[in-house]
Design a protein around this motif. Sequence first.
Motif, PDB file in Angstrom:
ATOM      1  N   HIS A  25      22.417  12.992 -23.422  1.00 25.30           N
ATOM      2  CA  HIS A  25      21.145  13.136 -22.695  1.00 25.30           C
ATOM      3  C   HIS A  25      20.424  14.432 -23.094  1.00 25.30           C
ATOM      4  CE1 HIS A  25      23.797  15.447 -19.983  1.00 25.30           C
ATOM      5  NE2 HIS A  25      24.475  14.350 -19.759  1.00 25.30           N
ATOM      6  N   THR A  28      17.692  16.533 -21.271  1.00 25.00           N
ATOM      7  CA  THR A  28      17.959  17.515 -20.220  1.00 25.00           C
ATOM      8  C   THR A  28      17.962  18.944 -20.763  1.00 25.00           C
ATOM      9  OG1 THR A  28      20.369  17.320 -20.507  1.00 25.00           O
ATOM     10  CG2 THR A  28      19.327  15.851 -18.910  1.00 25.00           C
ATOM     11  N   HIS A  29      17.986  19.082 -22.084  1.00 30.47           N
ATOM     12  CA  HIS A  29      17.954  20.403 -22.714  1.00 30.47           C
ATOM     13  C   HIS A  29      16.535  20.826 -23.083  1.00 30.47           C
ATOM     14  CE1 HIS A  29      22.310  20.738 -22.993  1.00 30.47           C
ATOM     15  NE2 HIS A  29      22.366  19.527 -23.525  1.00 30.47           N
TER      16      HIS A  29
END
Length: 229
Positions: A25, A28-29
């Motif tokens: 994912h 999300t960074h």
Amino acid sequence: MSLYLWIIFGTIVFPFLLSFDKKIHFYTHWKTGFPAILLVGLFFLVWDNYFTVHEVWGFNSKYVQGIYLFRLPLEEVLFFLVVPYACLFVYEVIKGYFPNLKLDLLGRAFAFAMVLSGLLLTIFYLKNWYTMTACSLSSLLIIGIHFRLKAQWFNYFALAFLVCLIPFLIVNGALTGFFTDEPVVWYSESHIVGIRIGTIPLEDLYYNLSMLLPIVFIHEALKKHKKKS
């Protein structure tokens, strides 16, 4: 659409689509990745524009859209968003899928090789603007981040950088004329060593490292700050 824009599109399409992978994912960074990319990218845009003005390198008008920011075509500006994004994606994927790799030897060997070769190239080619700036900056960054600060994530960065050499050779090869009669990006022979990997100037390795290492440094620092808060 220009050839350079097609290259940019081809570089980003898969990393972006895979950013929503359930295990990593990567989206999300974005809160830490994008600030790092933009901050470092601003510095490189100034550097890029300065070297373009002084004809250290330049762009073939046949392969760009014709939209410019100062002396830089739109595609070149996008390069500093797309390539770091793709490489940061690879970095996080490797960390996510292989969290227990023993990479100390690789990290040390990579650091010594890049610093030693970078410093030697800087010393022997001081008059070559591209050689001197790219090689010296990459060496100083590794010395500061790896040898002095002892960043724990550096070994994963080294592996990610080596993995990214495969798409790097394809993308930079396309930009430097491997697949076309004329290069999209040309370099002044008086400012490079003249050693090429296919059609790619050797200095591009050090230039890309100089761009990607501080991005990962800022990205990791922001992640650490985010966890503390």
